[in-house]
Design a protein around this motif. Structure first.
Motif, short mmCIF file in Angstrom:
data_model
loop_
_atom_site.label_atom_id
_atom_site.label_comp_id
_atom_site.label_asym_id
_atom_site.label_seq_id
_atom_site.Cartn_x
_atom_site.Cartn_y
_atom_site.Cartn_z
N TYR A 171 0.85 -1.19 0.00
CA TYR A 171 0.00 0.00 0.00
C TYR A 171 0.89 1.24 0.00
O TYR A 171 1.44 1.61 1.04
CB TYR A 171 -0.89 0.03 1.25
N ASP A 172 1.06 1.85 -1.15
CA ASP A 172 1.83 3.09 -1.24
C ASP A 172 3.17 2.98 -0.51
O ASP A 172 3.54 3.82 0.31
CB ASP A 172 1.01 4.26 -0.67
N SER A 208 -6.66 1.42 3.70
CA SER A 208 -5.89 1.53 2.46
C SER A 208 -6.43 0.62 1.37
O SER A 208 -6.98 -0.46 1.66
CB SER A 208 -4.42 1.19 2.72
N ALA A 232 -5.44 -1.01 -2.71
CA ALA A 232 -4.42 -1.24 -3.73
C ALA A 232 -4.92 -2.26 -4.74
O ALA A 232 -5.58 -3.25 -4.37
CB ALA A 232 -3.12 -1.72 -3.11
N ARG A 279 6.80 0.07 6.68
CA ARG A 279 7.78 0.95 6.02
C ARG A 279 9.16 0.76 6.62
O ARG A 279 10.07 1.55 6.36
CB ARG A 279 7.32 2.41 6.15
#
Length: 417
Positions: free
Chosen positions: A71-72, A166, A168, A281
């Motif tokens: 997701y991003d 989120s 995607a 992340r």
């Protein structure tokens, strides 16, 4: 995989099915024309071919594989375990999800002041409880049949996790989705603490009760499962690991979760980037901290691995005062939740190191810290009373809750007097 008529019959008898090389268990019978018409009555277009093929194989069931969704830039382990079907109990009920999506679509159209057709553009067909869902686009056009993943964000206290809802696009069709399913760890490893395949393997064990043909079919299905194992070891031996992103990431993640410094160095020498995103992340550094491997985390810092804003938060529950100070000095941020995580584990010196920047940043951040400490202490005392009264069950005792409240009070007095 070609099956004999006897094997097909045995699969059906044990509520198993094959689709795109994956084994589905706890299956429901294939869709019939009446159910298909009822579904399509709610849709802006026909059920896409890929989903229809799945439903003609089994109209509902359970899945036992790993799936990662990005997701991003956030690498998220997606929980895909349920195929929705009509009149199921709980969160698997297809009619319930269709009704939910219709309500959401109508409300969105009303808020945006636009007309609504009364039909769904995206059909939910799988996921996990209320936290993860998979949709297929049913609107005619170039996106018809594509698969969209949705995940609910978790509270900020879950450091390193996805914190906002989120979406995607993850596959061109449902068949492509199933081809993404894999195993990040050997599902047959008896030492593994957890495997997404555990219940699937239990379902396969039931085949042994059918005699020799059942034992043989179980062995064939296990071969299919082994083919989905993402094994990075041969690629490392062959010198090709750095050129295979998914295997490369899993190799580094495994080394970081083990705190294995020699292997991290080997991976770096093999061309792997120790700063590459592995989970959420976070990179190798965040994974080492999350699993309490502080020596490995310090080694990574010595190699020049950068610190992210939330790096400290990931390891706050077990970090040493010196390492906390080092991370803060390199750009990591603190917050009240990090302080409370350290207090919960009785790392009081580390908690104070993480609290000081909040006191110095501004009156507002100092006030927020003080309120968080007061609120958590009171909550611990309330929970202790509920445990004593038999109204709350926990793996911690009332004494543990009260001791934590006392530690919080001690820290608060030290910081604010």
């Amino acid at each position: 995989m070609e099956l004999s008529p006897a094997e097909h019959q045995l699969l059906q008898a044990h509520h198993l099915a094959l689709f795109e090389g994956c084994v589905i268990f706890d299956t429901q019978p294939p869709i019939d024309a009446q159910a298909l018409a009822r579904v399509e009555a709610h849709l802006a277009g026909p059920v896409p071919a890929g989903l229809l093929q799945l439903w003609q194989t089994c109209f509902g069931g359970r899945v036992g594989y790993d799936l990662e969704v990005v997701y991003d830039g956030h690498r998220h382990p997606f929980s895909f375990s349920e195929l929705f079907y009509p009149d199921s109990d709980g969160y698997r009920d297809l009619w319930g999800w269709i009704e939910h999506e219709l309500d959401q679509a109508e409300e969105a159209a009303r808020e945006q002041g636009r007309p609504w057709s009364g039909k769904l553009d995206y059909l939910p067909f799988a996921g996990f409880e209320y936290l993860e869902r998979l949709y297929v686009c049913v609107t005619p056009g170039p996106d018809h049949g594509t698969v969209i993943a949705w995940s609910r964000g978790l509270p900020p206290a879950w450091a390193g996790s996805l914190h906002q809802d989120s979406l995607a696009r993850i596959a061109d069709d449902v068949g492509g989705l199933f081809r993404l399913l894999a195993y990040e760890e050997d599902p047959f490893d008896p030492q593994a603490e957890y495997s997404s395949a555990s219940e699937l393997l239990e379902a396969l064990d039931e085949l042994e009760g059918a005699g020799e043909v059942g034992v043989a079919l179980k062995a064939r299905l296990e071969v299919l499962l082994r083919q989905r194992l993402l094994d990075w070891r041969p690629a490392l031996t062959d010198g090709n690991l750095a050129h295979q992103p998914r295997l490369r990431q899993l190799a580094m993640l495994d080394a970081a979760e083990q705190g294995d410094i020699p292997r991290l160095q080997t991976l770096r020498d093999a061309g792997c980037d120790l700063t590459e995103t592995l989970r959420g992340r976070g990179a190798s550094l965040e994974s080492c901290l999350q699993h309490g491997h502080l020596e490995a985390a310090s080694w990574l810092l010595d190699q020049g691995v950068p610190v992210q804003a939330d790096t400290l938060l990931v390891g706050a529950a077990q970090i040493t005062p010196a390492l906390a100070a080092r991370l803060l000095g390199m750009g990591a941020l603190s917050e009240p939740g990090a302080v409370l995580s350290a207090v919960a584990q009785d790392h009081m010196a580390s908690a104070e190191v993480m609290a000081r920047p909040l006191l110095e940043a501004s009156p507002a951040s100092a006030s927020a810290l003080r309120e968080a400490l007061l609120e958590r202490a009171e909550q611990q005392r309330r929970d202790a009373k509920r445990i004593k009264a038999g109204k709350l069950f926990s793996n911690r005792s009332a004494v543990d809750y009260l001791a934590e409240a006392e530690r919080i009070d001690t820290l608060r007095q030290r910081l604010f007097t």
